[in-house]
Each structure stands twice: as structure tokens, then as C-alpha cells.
Motif scaffolding. Structure first.
Motif, short mmCIF file in Angstrom:
data_model
loop_
_atom_site.label_atom_id
_atom_site.label_comp_id
_atom_site.label_asym_id
_atom_site.label_seq_id
_atom_site.Cartn_x
_atom_site.Cartn_y
_atom_site.Cartn_z
N LEU A 99 29.88 -37.45 5.46
CA LEU A 99 30.68 -36.26 5.17
C LEU A 99 29.85 -35.16 4.51
CD1 LEU A 99 34.04 -37.90 4.01
CD2 LEU A 99 33.56 -36.76 6.18
N PRO A 100 29.04 -35.46 3.47
CA PRO A 100 28.21 -34.40 2.90
C PRO A 100 27.25 -33.79 3.92
CG PRO A 100 28.28 -36.30 1.44
CD PRO A 100 28.93 -36.72 2.71
N ILE A 118 41.51 -30.03 2.13
CA ILE A 118 40.21 -30.64 1.85
C ILE A 118 39.72 -30.22 0.47
CG2 ILE A 118 37.78 -30.68 2.55
CD1 ILE A 118 38.67 -30.58 5.40
N LEU A 119 40.06 -29.02 0.04
CA LEU A 119 39.63 -28.54 -1.27
C LEU A 119 40.64 -28.89 -2.36
CD1 LEU A 119 38.26 -25.01 -0.27
CD2 LEU A 119 36.94 -27.08 -0.73
N SER A 120 41.93 -28.76 -2.07
CA SER A 120 42.94 -28.94 -3.10
C SER A 120 43.48 -30.36 -3.18
CB SER A 120 44.12 -27.97 -2.86
OG SER A 120 44.76 -28.26 -1.62
N ASP A 121 43.32 -31.14 -2.12
CA ASP A 121 43.86 -32.50 -2.09
C ASP A 121 42.83 -33.43 -1.46
OD1 ASP A 121 45.60 -34.53 -2.53
OD2 ASP A 121 47.11 -33.89 -1.09
N ILE A 122 41.61 -33.36 -1.96
CA ILE A 122 40.50 -34.05 -1.31
C ILE A 122 40.67 -35.57 -1.31
CG2 ILE A 122 39.07 -34.14 -3.40
CD1 ILE A 122 36.66 -33.59 -1.55
N GLY A 123 41.34 -36.11 -2.33
CA GLY A 123 41.54 -37.55 -2.38
C GLY A 123 42.34 -38.05 -1.20
N ARG A 124 43.43 -37.37 -0.89
CA ARG A 124 44.24 -37.78 0.26
C ARG A 124 43.46 -37.61 1.56
NH1 ARG A 124 49.73 -38.64 0.39
NH2 ARG A 124 50.79 -38.62 -1.62
N ARG A 125 42.70 -36.54 1.64
CA ARG A 125 41.94 -36.29 2.87
C ARG A 125 40.91 -37.38 3.09
NH1 ARG A 125 40.40 -36.28 6.95
NH2 ARG A 125 39.56 -34.68 8.33
N LEU A 126 40.21 -37.78 2.03
CA LEU A 126 39.25 -38.87 2.15
C LEU A 126 39.95 -40.18 2.47
CD1 LEU A 126 36.89 -38.04 -0.85
CD2 LEU A 126 36.34 -37.83 1.58
N GLY A 127 41.14 -40.38 1.87
CA GLY A 127 41.90 -41.58 2.14
C GLY A 127 42.32 -41.68 3.59
N GLU A 128 42.69 -40.54 4.17
CA GLU A 128 43.08 -40.53 5.58
C GLU A 128 41.89 -40.84 6.48
OE1 GLU A 128 44.74 -36.66 5.78
OE2 GLU A 128 46.61 -37.25 4.77
N GLN A 264 30.97 -29.15 -3.62
CA GLN A 264 31.33 -29.14 -5.03
C GLN A 264 32.67 -29.83 -5.26
OE1 GLN A 264 29.47 -28.42 -7.68
NE2 GLN A 264 27.83 -28.14 -6.17
N ALA A 265 33.61 -29.65 -4.33
CA ALA A 265 34.89 -30.35 -4.44
C ALA A 265 34.68 -31.86 -4.34
CB ALA A 265 35.84 -29.87 -3.35
N LEU A 266 33.78 -32.29 -3.44
CA LEU A 266 33.51 -33.71 -3.27
C LEU A 266 32.84 -34.30 -4.51
CD1 LEU A 266 33.69 -35.96 -1.05
CD2 LEU A 266 31.30 -35.43 -0.53
N ILE A 267 31.85 -33.59 -5.04
CA ILE A 267 31.14 -34.07 -6.23
C ILE A 267 32.09 -34.23 -7.41
CG2 ILE A 267 29.43 -33.43 -7.98
CD1 ILE A 267 27.77 -32.17 -5.69
N SER A 268 32.92 -33.23 -7.63
CA SER A 268 33.87 -33.29 -8.75
C SER A 268 34.83 -34.47 -8.58
CB SER A 268 34.67 -31.99 -8.82
OG SER A 268 33.83 -30.89 -9.11
N TYR A 269 35.27 -34.68 -7.36
CA TYR A 269 36.19 -35.80 -7.10
C TYR A 269 35.52 -37.13 -7.39
CZ TYR A 269 39.33 -38.96 -4.67
OH TYR A 269 40.17 -40.00 -4.37
N TYR A 270 34.30 -37.31 -6.91
CA TYR A 270 33.59 -38.57 -7.12
C TYR A 270 33.37 -38.84 -8.61
CZ TYR A 270 32.47 -39.13 -2.14
OH TYR A 270 32.54 -39.31 -0.79
N LYS A 271 32.97 -37.82 -9.34
CA LYS A 271 32.66 -38.01 -10.76
C LYS A 271 33.89 -38.45 -11.56
CE LYS A 271 28.66 -34.95 -11.32
NZ LYS A 271 28.15 -33.75 -11.99
#
Length: 359
Positions: A99-100, A118-128, A264-271
Motif C-alpha cells: 500500500l505505501p 481512505i483519509l478519514s476512516d483509514i482503519g475500515r478501509r484497511l480492514g476491507e 501520513q494518514a497511514l503512519i498516524s494510524y499505525y502508530k
């Protein structure tokens, strides 16, 4: 015949203007008949017969899946066995490399950033995305279990909806990006889910047999067909895969505001969500290791802490052992995945078409 002659700028310039007519024609009908969207979302699998009362575009689309008679059974069985053995490492590479890496391709990132989820609800998007992978690699998928056909059909239509809304409502779309979610972008995404995963394993020092490379690439050739990709361009061997990825990288890897927002959205989510402190505290160095200097620079990922590939491989293996135990396999991975999603969202995330406001 070698496909290397196809991997030329002139060919791929043309592919940037070709999308997926079969899916796009149905999306136009679904926009007019939103009750059909609700119907598709209610299915567990594609019905064995599509009635003549449905619009022709609806019949044509789903009959494509019902009339596949040259399913590569041996490739699918062996590919599912690989995932059963390495599924945790497969999912890890999707999140930290595939993805990155896709975000570093500027024109394609322009589509992704326009999906606000993808920016505002990245967790659900990754889950899907994880649900998609688990569906297509489930033991028996496409062979004795038909859910994977519906999963591919819905993801393909979601791409069609994205194309529709961008073409009708994105006034800031630049024609220099190419047509949204075009054939080149689809091929590139397929490579990121196959070749890039293999490359990530090798970067960590894991042995990947040539037969495994061929199986994974063959598996994604089939998935690509189910996703509307022109398989004529899909590589038949490792050399072709290497050259194809190299061509697309030279054409599109570049810095972009869209890519920067996505990463940046992905990094913040992972952290904030990865429970393993060994990983969550080293997100940028890990991304930098997998992506390499060129892609990291394009995404403005800066890290002064070099990561050892072999050490990182041990970290991911240990994390998988902690999560799934010594009997790791598809069932354990799927069960833990569902448990995590229910804890976060109250349900297992399924691939669903966007329901339209009918008011």
C-alpha cells in the motif's frame, strides 16, 4: 512469446486511457437503479442464474463470473497453501510495503486521495482490504467456495463507482493523470499485491522458491482477470514481472501532495493502533527499509535509524507467533482478523457497494 516487447511507453500510454467497460456499463445502470445495489450487497455469493428480468448490463456482468470454465485449479490450490503457511507475513507486507508503495505513484494516488474514507476512516478501509485478501485466498476459493467471485465482482464495481464519481463530480481532475483507475493503474496495483509482497519477503532474508514466485504471480493473473484487468499484459515469468514493475515505476514514481496525505494518514494510524510496540514505535524506519530511498523520498519519509532486514523478519515472525500461536494457518488468521474487527467496529468488515441516497 515474450511479453517484454509489450512493456513500452507507447503501449502503456494507451492503457492509461482504457478502463473497464463491463463494470462501468453496469455502474451506470446501478446509479439509475439503486435498489440493485442493495440486492447485490445482500448476496452471499452470485446466484447460479441471473434472471432475464434484470437489465442487460447486469446480466452481462455477472454472467462473466458464472461462465468461467478454464479455472486454473492447480495454481489456486497451491497458492492457497502458500497463504495458509505465510498469511501473516503476506498481510504484513500489504500494510508495510504494497500500500505505501502504491502511494508513491503520483497519478494513481490522485484517485485514492479523492476517496475521503481512505483519509478519514483509514482503519475500515484497511480492514476491507484485509477482507478482500482473506476471501480470495480462503482454502477452496473459486473452486469449491464461490464467495470469492462475488468479492472480486464487488471490488471491481467499487472501482467503477470511483471512476463514475470522479468523471462526473471531480472538477479538479487533471487529464494528465490519465483516466481514473485505468488499465495501467490496475496492473500496477496487482503487482503491488503480488510481486511487491515477494520482494518484501526477500528483503527480510526469507527464502522464496522460484516455484512460489510463479504460483503467486499465476494466482494474481487469475485474480486480475476477475478484476477486469487485460491479462494479455500480465507477466508469465519473474523476468517479465521485474521489467513490468520497473517500467511502471519509471513512468509514475514521483512526489505528490496526494501521496503525502495518504502516507501520513497511514503512519498516524499505525502508530496509534498497532499493539506490538516493537513495530508501532518504528513505523517510519520500517517503511523506509521496504520502500527504499527513491520511494521514501517521493513520500517524504525520513528516518535516520537504519533497520536490519533479518532482524525485522524476526520481529514480524515473533509478532505472528504472539498473535496466532504455533498452529498458525488460514483459520487462525481469519478468526483473529474477525475478532479484531468486531472489537473495533462491532462487526466483521465486508466488501460492500456504496449505497446511494435515494432522497
Amino acid at each position: 512469446m515474450s511479453k517484454l516487447k509489450l512493456y513500452q511507453n507507447i503501449e502503456f500510454d494507451r492503457l492509461r486511457h482504457i478502463q473497464d467497460p463491463l463494470a462501468d456499463q453496469l455502474v451506470s445502470q446501478l446509479i439509475k437503479n439503486p435498489e440493485l445495489i442493495t440486492l447485490i450487497n445482500s448476496w452471499i455469493e452470485i446466484p447460479a442464474k441471473i434472471e432475464n428480468s434484470f437489465p442487460q448490463e447486469f446480466q452481462d456482468y455477472f454472467n462473466f463470473y458464472l461462465t468461467q470454465n478454464d479455472i486454473p485449479g492447480e495454481v489456486l490450490v497451491k497458492g492457497q497453501k502458500i497463504f495458509n503457511e505465510k498469511g501473516d507475513l503476506y498481510l504484513a507486507m500489504l500494510g508495510f510495503y504494497s500500500l505505501p508503495y502504491a502511494y508513491a505513484f503520483g497519478d494513481g494516488a490522485e484517485v485514492l486521495v479523492r476517496s475521503k474514507r481512505i483519509l478519514s476512516d483509514i482503519g475500515r478501509r484497511l480492514g476491507e482490504t484485509g477482507s478482500f485478501i482473506l476471501d480470495i485466498f480462503e482454502p477452496g476459493a473459486f473452486l469449491t467456495k464461490n464467495k470469492a467471485f462475488l468479492t472480486c465482482a464487488k471490488v471491481r464495481l467499487i472501482h467503477g463507482f470511483s471512476r463514475y464519481f470522479i468523471s462526473h463530480y471531480a472538477s479538479d481532475w487533471d487529464d494528465d493523470y490519465g483516466k481514473p483507475i485505468n488499465q495501467e493503474d490496475l496492473i500496477g496495483t496487482n503487482l503491488s499485491f503480488s510481486l511487491i509482497v515477494i520482494r518484501g519477503w526477500k528483503k527480510m532474508g526469507f527464502t522464496v522458491k522460484s516455484a512460489e514466485v510463479d504460483l503467486i504471480m499465476g494466482y494474481w493473473k487469475w485474480v486480475g482477470r476477475m478484476m477486469g484487468i487485460q491479462e494479455h499484459y500480465w507477466p508469465d515469468n519473474a523476468k517479465e514481472a521485474f521489467q513490468l514493475e520497473k517500467l511502471i515505476r519509471k513512468r509514475h514514481l514521483k512526489s505528490s501532495d496526494a501521496g503525502h496525505q495518504l502516507i501520513q494518514a497511514l503512519i498516524s494510524y499505525y502508530k496509534t493502533t498497532i499493539p506490538d510496540a516493537l513495530i508501532s514505535s518504528q513505523v517510519e524506519p520500517i517503511l523506509n527499509f521496504f520502500l527504499g530511498n527513491e520511494a521514501s523520498k517521493a513520500l517524504n519519509i525520513q528516518s535516520s535509524n537504519p533497520v536490519s532486514g533479518e532482524l525485522l523478519g524476526l520481529v514480524f515472525k515473533f509478532s505472528g507467533w504472539k498473535t496466532y500461536g504455533s498452529n498458525k494457518g488460514y483459520s487462525q488468521i481469519a478468526r483473529q482478523f474477525e475478532s479484531n474487527q468486531k472489537a473495533l467496529y462491532g462487526e466483521r468488515l465486508e466488501i460492500k457497494l456504496p449505497e446511494l441516497n435515494r432522497s
